[in-house]
Design a protein around this motif. Structure first.
Motif, PDB file in Angstrom:
ATOM      1  N   PHE A  84     -23.200 -72.701 -25.720  1.00 38.19           N
ATOM      2  CA  PHE A  84     -24.081 -73.241 -24.443  1.00 38.19           C
ATOM      3  C   PHE A  84     -24.130 -71.810 -23.460  1.00 38.19           C
ATOM      4  CE2 PHE A  84     -24.719 -74.815 -20.069  1.00 38.19           C
ATOM      5  CZ  PHE A  84     -25.938 -75.547 -20.316  1.00 38.19           C
ATOM      6  N   ASN A  85     -25.088 -71.330 -23.150  1.00 34.93           N
ATOM      7  CA  ASN A  85     -25.079 -70.280 -22.356  1.00 34.93           C
ATOM      8  C   ASN A  85     -25.581 -70.669 -20.845  1.00 34.93           C
ATOM      9  OD1 ASN A  85     -26.076 -67.970 -20.678  1.00 34.93           O
ATOM     10  ND2 ASN A  85     -26.684 -66.943 -22.571  1.00 34.93           N
ATOM     11  N   LYS A 101     -29.076 -69.319 -19.235  1.00 34.42           N
ATOM     12  CA  LYS A 101     -30.231 -69.767 -19.929  1.00 34.42           C
ATOM     13  C   LYS A 101     -30.637 -71.064 -20.294  1.00 34.42           C
ATOM     14  CE  LYS A 101     -29.966 -68.007 -24.491  1.00 34.42           C
ATOM     15  NZ  LYS A 101     -30.522 -68.927 -25.446  1.00 34.42           N
ATOM     16  N   ASP A 102     -29.436 -71.733 -20.834  1.00 34.28           N
ATOM     17  CA  ASP A 102     -29.608 -73.142 -21.363  1.00 34.28           C
ATOM     18  C   ASP A 102     -29.488 -74.207 -20.136  1.00 34.28           C
ATOM     19  OD1 ASP A 102     -29.646 -72.043 -23.960  1.00 34.28           O
ATOM     20  OD2 ASP A 102     -27.307 -72.192 -24.202  1.00 34.28           O
ATOM     21  N   LYS A 103     -30.127 -75.197 -20.611  1.00 29.42           N
ATOM     22  CA  LYS A 103     -30.194 -76.409 -19.560  1.00 29.42           C
ATOM     23  C   LYS A 103     -29.700 -77.581 -20.047  1.00 29.42           C
ATOM     24  CE  LYS A 103     -33.617 -78.603 -16.792  1.00 29.42           C
ATOM     25  NZ  LYS A 103     -35.198 -78.770 -16.291  1.00 29.42           N
ATOM     26  N   LEU A 163     -31.393 -78.452 -23.678  1.00 24.98           N
ATOM     27  CA  LEU A 163     -30.554 -78.128 -24.787  1.00 24.98           C
ATOM     28  C   LEU A 163     -29.718 -79.071 -25.369  1.00 24.98           C
ATOM     29  CD1 LEU A 163     -30.181 -76.148 -27.399  1.00 24.98           C
ATOM     30  CD2 LEU A 163     -28.340 -75.153 -26.092  1.00 24.98           C
TER      31      LEU A 163
END
Length: 96
Positions: free
Chosen positions: A19-20, A23-25, A63
């Motif tokens: 999980f970034n 950028k990831d939600k 995500l």
């Protein structure tokens, strides 16, 4: 006390999922009885429930979906076996 232990050993922790945060939600999904979009028809059918969750994630461009902290999740009432298991093993979950 626990915070100190976590800091002391944080160098050995690893991500459980990729999980970034830049950028990831994440999508907060309401699994309580007050969620009127999660109908009994969807709730009681595993395939429809999966489609519901995946659609929610896609619509939000998320995500992962997460439930609320300490919410009374109706999803756990779907299975008498799960409820019995949780009751029989409650000490394990309290310690976790």
């Amino acid at each position: 006390m626990i915070a100190n232990l976590l800091r002391k050993f944080q160098h050995i922790f690893h991500s459980v999922i990729s999980f970034n945060t830049a950028k990831d939600k994440l999508l907060l999904i309401d699994f309580t009885a007050t969620n009127k979009t999660l109908t009994p028809e969807i709730f009681d059918d595993t395939e429809k429930f999966s489609v519901y969750i995946n659609t929610q994630l896609q619509n939000a461009n998320a995500l992962y979906g997460i439930g609320g902290y300490n919410e009374n999740r109706s999803i756990y009432s779907r299975s008498k076996h799960l409820i019995l298991y949780l009751i029989q093993n409650r000490e394990e979950y309290i310690l976790a």
